[in-house]
Write a protein that holds these residues in place. Structure first.
Motif, PDB file in Angstrom:
ATOM      1  N   PRO A 180       0.782  -1.251   0.042  1.00 21.47           N
ATOM      2  CA  PRO A 180       0.086   0.075   0.103  1.00 21.47           C
ATOM      3  C   PRO A 180       0.880   1.422   0.009  1.00 21.47           C
ATOM      4  O   PRO A 180       2.110   1.063   0.537  1.00 21.47           O
ATOM      5  CB  PRO A 180      -0.935  -0.147   1.198  1.00 21.47           C
ATOM      6  N   GLU A 181       0.331   2.122  -0.462  1.00 19.07           N
ATOM      7  CA  GLU A 181       0.939   3.618  -0.654  1.00 19.07           C
ATOM      8  C   GLU A 181       1.148   4.098   0.886  1.00 19.07           C
ATOM      9  O   GLU A 181      -0.044   4.051   1.631  1.00 19.07           O
ATOM     10  CB  GLU A 181       0.404   4.558  -1.528  1.00 19.07           C
ATOM     11  N   VAL A 182       2.125   4.859   1.299  1.00 16.37           N
ATOM     12  CA  VAL A 182       2.291   5.361   2.550  1.00 16.37           C
ATOM     13  C   VAL A 182       1.310   6.714   2.710  1.00 16.37           C
ATOM     14  O   VAL A 182       1.418   7.490   1.796  1.00 16.37           O
ATOM     15  CB  VAL A 182       3.620   5.433   2.965  1.00 16.37           C
ATOM     16  N   ILE A 216       0.602  13.905  -4.256  1.00 16.78           N
ATOM     17  CA  ILE A 216      -0.196  13.434  -5.317  1.00 16.78           C
ATOM     18  C   ILE A 216       0.921  13.188  -6.431  1.00 16.78           C
ATOM     19  O   ILE A 216       0.862  12.258  -7.195  1.00 16.78           O
ATOM     20  CB  ILE A 216      -1.096  14.501  -5.856  1.00 16.78           C
ATOM     21  N   PRO A 217       2.086  13.830  -6.402  1.00 14.77           N
ATOM     22  CA  PRO A 217       3.408  13.344  -7.174  1.00 14.77           C
ATOM     23  C   PRO A 217       3.542  11.936  -6.844  1.00 14.77           C
ATOM     24  O   PRO A 217       4.206  11.375  -7.937  1.00 14.77           O
ATOM     25  CB  PRO A 217       4.305  14.260  -6.714  1.00 14.77           C
ATOM     26  N   ARG A 218       3.614  11.570  -5.681  1.00 13.47           N
ATOM     27  CA  ARG A 218       3.955   9.924  -5.392  1.00 13.47           C
ATOM     28  C   ARG A 218       2.870   9.012  -5.300  1.00 13.47           C
ATOM     29  O   ARG A 218       3.303   7.785  -5.263  1.00 13.47           O
ATOM     30  CB  ARG A 218       4.394  10.019  -3.969  1.00 13.47           C
ATOM     31  N   TRP A 219       1.786   9.306  -5.575  1.00 12.97           N
ATOM     32  CA  TRP A 219       0.499   8.465  -5.545  1.00 12.97           C
ATOM     33  C   TRP A 219       0.021   8.159  -6.957  1.00 12.97           C
ATOM     34  O   TRP A 219      -0.839   8.625  -7.524  1.00 12.97           O
ATOM     35  CB  TRP A 219      -0.610   9.085  -4.561  1.00 12.97           C
ATOM     36  N   ASP A 220       0.701   7.049  -7.469  1.00 13.35           N
ATOM     37  CA  ASP A 220       0.141   6.920  -8.986  1.00 13.35           C
ATOM     38  C   ASP A 220      -1.486   6.449  -8.991  1.00 13.35           C
ATOM     39  O   ASP A 220      -1.824   6.801  -9.732  1.00 13.35           O
ATOM     40  CB  ASP A 220       1.171   5.649  -9.256  1.00 13.35           C
ATOM     41  N   THR A 221      -1.641   5.622  -8.120  1.00 11.25           N
ATOM     42  CA  THR A 221      -3.209   5.098  -7.921  1.00 11.25           C
ATOM     43  C   THR A 221      -4.283   6.229  -7.910  1.00 11.25           C
ATOM     44  O   THR A 221      -5.251   6.299  -8.460  1.00 11.25           O
ATOM     45  CB  THR A 221      -3.340   4.176  -6.618  1.00 11.25           C
ATOM     46  N   SER A 271      -2.227  14.409 -12.866  1.00 13.80           N
ATOM     47  CA  SER A 271      -1.259  14.671 -11.821  1.00 13.80           C
ATOM     48  C   SER A 271      -1.465  15.942 -11.432  1.00 13.80           C
ATOM     49  O   SER A 271      -0.506  16.134 -10.451  1.00 13.80           O
ATOM     50  CB  SER A 271      -0.024  14.307 -12.396  1.00 13.80           C
ATOM     51  N   THR A 272      -2.061  16.914 -11.840  1.00  8.86           N
ATOM     52  CA  THR A 272      -2.401  18.217 -11.447  1.00  8.86           C
ATOM     53  C   THR A 272      -3.686  18.637 -11.020  1.00  8.86           C
ATOM     54  O   THR A 272      -4.529  19.454 -11.727  1.00  8.86           O
ATOM     55  CB  THR A 272      -1.775  19.140 -12.562  1.00  8.86           C
ATOM     56  N   PRO A 273      -4.376  17.887  -9.759  1.00 13.62           N
ATOM     57  CA  PRO A 273      -5.650  18.220  -9.565  1.00 13.62           C
ATOM     58  C   PRO A 273      -6.075  19.641  -8.689  1.00 13.62           C
ATOM     59  O   PRO A 273      -4.953  20.149  -8.636  1.00 13.62           O
ATOM     60  CB  PRO A 273      -6.039  17.017  -8.745  1.00 13.62           C
TER      61      PRO A 273
END
Length: 121
Positions: free
Chosen positions: A27-29, A58-63, A71-73
Motif C-alpha cells: 500500500p502507498e504510505v 499526489i506526485p507520489r500516489w500513482d493510484t 497529476s495536477t488536480p
C-alpha cells in the motif's frame, strides 16, 4: 552450458516478476511528517493541507493520479469544515480531477507533526 545459462536467466526473470508483484501489492504510505502546527488557525491548517497534498502527496500516489485522471488536480479545504483543536485536526480535503471528484479525510496531529490521508472516497 547453454542450459545452465538459460536456467539462470529464467530464474532471475521469475524472481524479478515476484518482486514487481510484491511491490505492486504494497500500500502507498498515507502518513507523513510535517512541521508542528500547535498555534495554527483553521485557515492556516487548510492552506497547509492543500499545499502538502499538491506538492508532496499526489506526485507520489500513482493510484490516486489514475483515479483522478490527472497529476495536477484542483484541491480545496473549507476552513469551516475543519474540526478538532490545536492538538489534532480532522480535515475534509476535496480534490477535483479530469475523471473524478474525490474527498480525502485528513488527520493532522500538530503535537506529533504528523499528517495522515485516507484513501479517496
Amino acid at each position: 552450458m547453454k542450459k545452465i545459462i538459460l536456467s539462470v536467466v529464467m530464474a532471475v526473470a521469475g524472481l524479478s516478476g515476484l518482486i514487481q508483484t510484491a511491490q505492486a501489492d504494497e500500500p502507498e504510505v498515507r502518513t507523513a511528517t510535517v512541521t508542528p502546527c500547535a498555534n495554527a488557525t483553521k485557515d492556516e491548517i487548510a492552506a497547509m493541507v492543500k499545499r502538502d497534498f499538491l506538492q508532496n502527496r499526489i506526485p507520489r500516489w500513482d493510484t490516486d493520479k489514475k483515479v483522478l485522471g490527472t497529476s495536477t488536480p484542483v484541491a480545496w479545504v473549507d476552513a469551516g469544515s475543519i474540526s478538532g483543536d490545536n492538538k489534532k485536526w480532522d480535515i475534509p480535503l476535496k480534490v477535483r480531477g479530469d475523471h473524478a471528484d474525490k474527498t480525502y479525510d485528513v488527520t493532522l496531529n500538530c503535537q506529533l507533526g504528523e499528517i495522515t490521508y485516507s484513501t479517496p472516497a
